[in-house]
Scaffold this motif. Structure first.
Motif, PDB file in Angstrom:
ATOM      1  N   GLY A 139       1.024  -1.031   0.171  1.00  0.00           N
ATOM      2  CA  GLY A 139       0.018  -0.077  -0.063  1.00  0.00           C
ATOM      3  C   GLY A 139       0.817   1.460   0.171  1.00  0.00           C
ATOM      4  O   GLY A 139       2.346   1.205   0.072  1.00  0.00           O
ATOM      5  N   SER A 140       0.112   2.408  -0.133  1.00  0.00           N
ATOM      6  CA  SER A 140       1.008   3.677   0.047  1.00  0.00           C
ATOM      7  C   SER A 140       1.138   3.886   1.683  1.00  0.00           C
ATOM      8  O   SER A 140       2.194   4.688   1.745  1.00  0.00           O
ATOM      9  CB  SER A 140       0.220   4.766  -0.653  1.00  0.00           C
ATOM     10  OG  SER A 140      -0.067   4.374  -2.027  1.00  0.00           O
ATOM     11  N   PHE A 145       9.126  -0.601  -1.443  1.00  0.00           N
ATOM     12  CA  PHE A 145       9.641  -1.101  -2.572  1.00  0.00           C
ATOM     13  C   PHE A 145       9.055  -0.244  -3.701  1.00  0.00           C
ATOM     14  O   PHE A 145       8.076   0.446  -3.702  1.00  0.00           O
ATOM     15  CB  PHE A 145       8.740  -2.741  -2.749  1.00  0.00           C
ATOM     16  CG  PHE A 145       7.161  -2.534  -3.050  1.00  0.00           C
ATOM     17  CD1 PHE A 145       6.084  -2.145  -2.365  1.00  0.00           C
ATOM     18  CD2 PHE A 145       6.826  -2.550  -4.284  1.00  0.00           C
ATOM     19  CE1 PHE A 145       4.913  -2.128  -2.426  1.00  0.00           C
ATOM     20  CE2 PHE A 145       5.389  -2.711  -4.752  1.00  0.00           C
ATOM     21  CZ  PHE A 145       4.412  -2.550  -3.714  1.00  0.00           C
ATOM     22  N   THR A 158      -4.816  -9.130 -12.533  1.00  0.00           N
ATOM     23  CA  THR A 158      -3.506  -8.599 -13.346  1.00  0.00           C
ATOM     24  C   THR A 158      -2.455  -9.320 -12.711  1.00  0.00           C
ATOM     25  O   THR A 158      -1.574  -9.931 -13.318  1.00  0.00           O
ATOM     26  CB  THR A 158      -3.488  -7.182 -13.414  1.00  0.00           C
ATOM     27  OG1 THR A 158      -4.680  -6.524 -13.708  1.00  0.00           O
ATOM     28  CG2 THR A 158      -2.427  -6.767 -14.251  1.00  0.00           C
ATOM     29  N   ASN A 159      -2.397  -9.291 -11.311  1.00  0.00           N
ATOM     30  CA  ASN A 159      -1.338  -9.946 -10.644  1.00  0.00           C
ATOM     31  C   ASN A 159      -1.257 -11.343 -10.756  1.00  0.00           C
ATOM     32  O   ASN A 159      -0.225 -12.090 -11.037  1.00  0.00           O
ATOM     33  CB  ASN A 159      -1.357  -9.570  -9.139  1.00  0.00           C
ATOM     34  CG  ASN A 159      -0.845  -7.994  -9.035  1.00  0.00           C
ATOM     35  OD1 ASN A 159      -0.430  -7.461  -9.532  1.00  0.00           O
ATOM     36  ND2 ASN A 159      -1.460  -7.592  -7.867  1.00  0.00           N
ATOM     37  N   LEU A 201       4.853   1.156  -0.774  1.00  0.00           N
ATOM     38  CA  LEU A 201       5.327   1.732  -2.440  1.00  0.00           C
ATOM     39  C   LEU A 201       5.887   3.214  -2.379  1.00  0.00           C
ATOM     40  O   LEU A 201       5.445   4.021  -1.845  1.00  0.00           O
ATOM     41  CB  LEU A 201       3.909   1.807  -3.332  1.00  0.00           C
ATOM     42  CG  LEU A 201       4.123   2.210  -4.478  1.00  0.00           C
ATOM     43  CD1 LEU A 201       4.909   1.063  -5.269  1.00  0.00           C
ATOM     44  CD2 LEU A 201       2.761   2.497  -5.320  1.00  0.00           C
ATOM     45  N   TYR A 234     -11.554  -1.896  -8.459  1.00  0.00           N
ATOM     46  CA  TYR A 234     -10.134  -1.813  -8.598  1.00  0.00           C
ATOM     47  C   TYR A 234      -9.475  -2.993  -8.154  1.00  0.00           C
ATOM     48  O   TYR A 234      -8.398  -3.497  -8.457  1.00  0.00           O
ATOM     49  CB  TYR A 234      -9.936  -0.381  -7.951  1.00  0.00           C
ATOM     50  CG  TYR A 234      -8.359  -0.062  -7.736  1.00  0.00           C
ATOM     51  CD1 TYR A 234      -7.232   0.107  -8.786  1.00  0.00           C
ATOM     52  CD2 TYR A 234      -7.993   0.004  -6.221  1.00  0.00           C
ATOM     53  CE1 TYR A 234      -6.158   0.358  -8.465  1.00  0.00           C
ATOM     54  CE2 TYR A 234      -6.595   0.153  -6.007  1.00  0.00           C
ATOM     55  CZ  TYR A 234      -5.609   0.420  -7.066  1.00  0.00           C
ATOM     56  OH  TYR A 234      -4.265   0.798  -6.785  1.00  0.00           O
ATOM     57  N   GLY A 275       8.467  -0.738  -8.299  1.00  0.00           N
ATOM     58  CA  GLY A 275       8.012  -1.597  -9.295  1.00  0.00           C
ATOM     59  C   GLY A 275       6.936  -2.421  -9.217  1.00  0.00           C
ATOM     60  O   GLY A 275       6.063  -1.918  -8.427  1.00  0.00           O
ATOM     61  N   LEU A 276       7.127  -3.717  -9.804  1.00  0.00           N
ATOM     62  CA  LEU A 276       5.933  -4.443  -9.680  1.00  0.00           C
ATOM     63  C   LEU A 276       5.663  -5.121  -8.216  1.00  0.00           C
ATOM     64  O   LEU A 276       6.650  -5.580  -7.694  1.00  0.00           O
ATOM     65  CB  LEU A 276       6.036  -5.257 -10.916  1.00  0.00           C
ATOM     66  CG  LEU A 276       5.459  -5.090 -12.047  1.00  0.00           C
ATOM     67  CD1 LEU A 276       5.673  -6.110 -12.828  1.00  0.00           C
ATOM     68  CD2 LEU A 276       3.970  -4.342 -12.379  1.00  0.00           C
ATOM     69  N   MET A 327      -6.867  -5.353 -10.252  1.00  0.00           N
ATOM     70  CA  MET A 327      -5.370  -5.503  -9.622  1.00  0.00           C
ATOM     71  C   MET A 327      -5.141  -7.048  -9.285  1.00  0.00           C
ATOM     72  O   MET A 327      -3.990  -7.663  -9.671  1.00  0.00           O
ATOM     73  CB  MET A 327      -5.279  -4.524  -8.444  1.00  0.00           C
ATOM     74  CG  MET A 327      -3.952  -4.191  -8.179  1.00  0.00           C
ATOM     75  SD  MET A 327      -3.720  -2.576  -6.982  1.00  0.00           S
ATOM     76  CE  MET A 327      -4.349  -3.355  -5.599  1.00  0.00           C
ATOM     77  N   ARG A 340      -5.088  -7.511   0.863  1.00  0.00           N
ATOM     78  CA  ARG A 340      -5.611  -6.233   0.634  1.00  0.00           C
ATOM     79  C   ARG A 340      -6.846  -6.096   1.617  1.00  0.00           C
ATOM     80  O   ARG A 340      -7.393  -7.286   1.894  1.00  0.00           O
ATOM     81  CB  ARG A 340      -5.994  -5.911  -0.912  1.00  0.00           C
ATOM     82  CG  ARG A 340      -4.758  -5.894  -1.743  1.00  0.00           C
ATOM     83  CD  ARG A 340      -4.009  -4.630  -1.473  1.00  0.00           C
ATOM     84  NE  ARG A 340      -4.778  -3.575  -2.307  1.00  0.00           N
ATOM     85  CZ  ARG A 340      -4.505  -2.241  -2.067  1.00  0.00           C
ATOM     86  NH1 ARG A 340      -3.478  -2.042  -1.407  1.00  0.00           N
ATOM     87  NH2 ARG A 340      -5.132  -1.206  -2.563  1.00  0.00           N
TER      88      ARG A 340
HETATM   89  O1  PNS Z   1      -2.925   1.702  -0.894  1.00  0.00           O
HETATM   90  P1  PNS Z   1      -2.818   1.808  -2.405  1.00  0.00           P
HETATM   91  O2  PNS Z   1      -2.045   3.113  -3.004  1.00  0.00           O
HETATM   92  O3  PNS Z   1      -4.165   1.548  -2.807  1.00  0.00           O
HETATM   93  O4  PNS Z   1      -1.976   0.751  -3.045  1.00  0.00           O
HETATM   94  C1  PNS Z   1      -1.929   0.340  -3.969  1.00  0.00           C
HETATM   95  C2  PNS Z   1      -0.838  -0.779  -4.539  1.00  0.00           C
HETATM   96  C3  PNS Z   1       0.797  -0.265  -3.988  1.00  0.00           C
HETATM   97  C4  PNS Z   1      -1.229  -2.104  -3.844  1.00  0.00           C
HETATM   98  C5  PNS Z   1      -0.711  -0.703  -6.104  1.00  0.00           C
HETATM   99  O5  PNS Z   1      -0.662   0.559  -6.597  1.00  0.00           O
HETATM  100  C6  PNS Z   1       0.519  -1.451  -6.357  1.00  0.00           C
HETATM  101  O6  PNS Z   1       0.626  -2.683  -6.466  1.00  0.00           O
HETATM  102  N1  PNS Z   1       1.466  -0.883  -7.137  1.00  0.00           N
HETATM  103  C7  PNS Z   1       2.762  -1.386  -7.542  1.00  0.00           C
HETATM  104  C8  PNS Z   1       2.743  -1.670  -9.338  1.00  0.00           C
HETATM  105  C9  PNS Z   1       2.179  -2.948  -9.760  1.00  0.00           C
HETATM  106  O7  PNS Z   1       2.244  -3.777  -9.318  1.00  0.00           O
HETATM  107  N2  PNS Z   1       1.028  -2.688 -10.449  1.00  0.00           N
HETATM  108  C10 PNS Z   1       0.287  -3.599 -11.058  1.00  0.00           C
HETATM  109  C11 PNS Z   1      -0.895  -4.014 -10.367  1.00  0.00           C
HETATM  110  S1  PNS Z   1      -2.238  -3.637 -11.208  1.00  0.00           S
END
Ligand code: PNS
Length: 160
Positions: free
Chosen positions: A8-9, A69, A104-105, A36, A97, A71-72, A101, A87
């Motif tokens: 997370g952020s 971290f 995709t992961n 992140l 959302y 990147g991905l 996410m 999450r």
């Molecule tokens: O607290 P947040 O801002 O909702 O967290 C979002 C987070 C960090 C989980 C997401 O942005 C993330 O995983 N970013 C890393 C880049 C990535 O892997 N993106 C592809 C997933 S769609």
């Protein structure tokens, strides 16, 4: 060893985040909170400050580690041998959302699964952004953040 990542952020970590950390750390051997470090966003707190705040508020949970971290997320998870992404889901508005996410992961990395924790009802409304908004205008943020984080917020807004 079952290792989970809670990404997370965390700008800043709220009581809602802490609740998810406390609950999810019970179902894994080790939980890594991934902060992140995203250069395209301008956070209120630097990644180092966010990591340090998370370390402070999770110091009572022995199997929790905090790392920044970039990147991905799946690469970060793999680097740490994690097979679970944690999450929190507050409301239906989070779902689209989060689903996108996690799908995709899983396409990128089929060995990593996302587990969702429904947010404690007490914190279902809570987000770091709204807390920052309240703090910016001098409102009372004591019900939203761990005590140690409140003083960091006050210092930050004094600096600005
Ligand atoms: O607290 P947040 O801002 O909702 O967290 C979002 C987070 C960090 C989980 C997401 O942005 C993330 O995983 N970013 C890393 C880049 C990535 O892997 N993106 C592809 C997933 S769609």
């Amino acid at each position: 060893m079952r290792i989970g990542v809670y990404p997370g952020s965390f700008d800043p970590v709220t009581l809602g985040h802490l609740d998810i950390i406390e609950r999810s750390s019970k179902i894994v051997d080790k939980l890594i909170v991934g902060v992140l470090n995203n250069n395209s966003k301008t956070p209120l707190f630097s990644a180092t400050e966010r990591v340090n705040m998370l370390k402070e508020v999770t110091s009572h949970i022995p199997n929790v580690e905090v790392q920044a971290f970039s990147g991905l997320l799946v690469d970060f998870a793999k680097k740490n041998d994690a097979c679970i992404v944690v999450r929190g889901l507050r409301a239906i508005t989070d779902f689209e959302y989060e689903l996108q996410m996690s799908q995709t992961n899983r396409i990128i990395s089929p060995d990593i699964d996302t587990i969702f924790f429904t947010t404690n009802l007490k914190y279902a409304y809570l987000s770091s952004s709204t807390v920052k908004e309240v703090a910016k205008f001098g409102g009372d943020i004591s019900k939203f953040l761990p005590e140690k984080v409140i003083s960091h917020m006050q210092e930050k807004f004094k600096e600005q």
